[in-house]
Scaffold this active site. Sequence first.
Site, short mmCIF file in Angstrom:
data_model
loop_
_atom_site.label_atom_id
_atom_site.label_comp_id
_atom_site.label_asym_id
_atom_site.label_seq_id
_atom_site.Cartn_x
_atom_site.Cartn_y
_atom_site.Cartn_z
N VAL A 44 -3.55 9.46 -7.65
CA VAL A 44 -2.72 10.26 -6.74
C VAL A 44 -1.30 10.28 -7.32
CG1 VAL A 44 -1.83 10.45 -4.38
CG2 VAL A 44 -4.13 9.55 -4.77
N GLN A 78 -4.21 -12.88 -12.56
CA GLN A 78 -4.08 -11.71 -13.43
C GLN A 78 -2.64 -11.42 -13.84
OE1 GLN A 78 -5.85 -9.11 -10.23
NE2 GLN A 78 -4.46 -7.58 -11.08
N LEU A 81 0.82 -1.21 0.00
CA LEU A 81 0.00 0.00 0.00
C LEU A 81 0.85 1.27 0.00
CD1 LEU A 81 -2.87 -0.98 2.50
CD2 LEU A 81 -2.70 -1.41 0.04
N HIS A 124 -3.31 4.16 -2.50
CA HIS A 124 -4.27 3.31 -1.78
C HIS A 124 -4.88 4.06 -0.60
CE1 HIS A 124 -1.57 0.08 -3.54
NE2 HIS A 124 -2.76 -0.28 -3.97
N GLN A 128 -8.99 -1.08 -16.34
CA GLN A 128 -9.53 -2.00 -15.32
C GLN A 128 -10.84 -1.44 -14.75
OE1 GLN A 128 -7.25 -4.08 -12.05
NE2 GLN A 128 -7.84 -2.27 -10.89
N SER A 139 2.36 4.07 -7.66
CA SER A 139 2.18 2.68 -8.06
C SER A 139 3.07 1.81 -7.19
CB SER A 139 2.58 2.52 -9.52
OG SER A 139 2.80 1.16 -9.83
O1 PAF Z 1 -5.72 -2.89 -9.05
C1 PAF Z 1 -5.39 -3.86 -8.35
O2 PAF Z 1 -4.67 -3.75 -7.37
C2 PAF Z 1 -5.92 -5.25 -8.74
O3 PAF Z 1 -6.01 -5.38 -10.09
C3 PAF Z 1 -7.26 -5.59 -8.04
C4 PAF Z 1 -8.36 -4.64 -8.48
C5 PAF Z 1 -7.10 -5.53 -6.54
C6 PAF Z 1 -7.69 -7.01 -8.42
O4 PAF Z 1 -6.74 -7.96 -8.03
#
Ligand code: PAF
Length: 250
Positions: A149, A39, A11, A15, A130, A158
């Site tokens: 941000v 993913q 985080l 976040h 996304q 990031s």
């Molecule tokens: O953006 C992210 O951190 C991820 O793609 C998510 C939305 C938590 C799904 O794993």
Amino acid sequence: MTVLVPTMGALHKGHQGLIKRARALDKDVIVSIFVNPLQFENKEDLEKYPRSPERDIEIATIAGANEVWFPEYEDLFPEGFKTLGAGALGNLYEGASRPGHFDGVVTVIDRLFAIAKPDQAIFGEKDFQQLTIIKAMNSKVEIIAVPTVREFDGLAMSSRNARLSESGRDIALVIHRALAAAKLAPTIEIAHEILNTTLSTEPGFDKDYAAIIDEKDFSLADKKTENRRAIIAGWVEGVRLIDNMPMVGR
Ligand code: PAF
């Protein structure tokens, strides 16, 4: 009433912004932390994804989480689970470069929503494709978007930034430079040109794509497009970085 902030941990201030937005809704705030293998099309990227669970609990709690939830793989994906499809948008841009990525995202989001049963969920505009795909899932959960941000010099927050060296971080600034310059362009054609020429001034930036798209369906924008956005992806020191910015219509 519950609001969910889905994350993959590591985080940072971005976040924190999502969690604070959730807190402001005056509901129970659950922050989920799960590095979703579905993913990641690249095994090395998954292995190198930063993990800092203890620090994450502290950051999430200070930002206003009532619960920090670390789901187990088996809870989310019991035997025989089915991967969902992200639809046509899932194959463009990020999806074209990372086959199966968005299928993995919609599958985990579907499971997180099914278990946590939130009324609302918060996502950042940093991952604009996304966000658009998750909105299109049409689940009963209301999706709330939070603007990106940025660091003081424009670099989008990031978790991947942590993998950049100091000089890599300097190189990465070209992304924001290109977006900000394109935004000032008098026409969409010039904006497109500026986006690409600015990126080409930085040899350390390995471009994947740079385009100005229609926010609705990610088709290429033209002067009639109401809501346009510039999107960029590329690699710095082998680290994949993405960013985007709304463009003013001219
Ligand atoms: O953006 C992210 O951190 C991820 O793609 C998510 C939305 C938590 C799904 O794993």
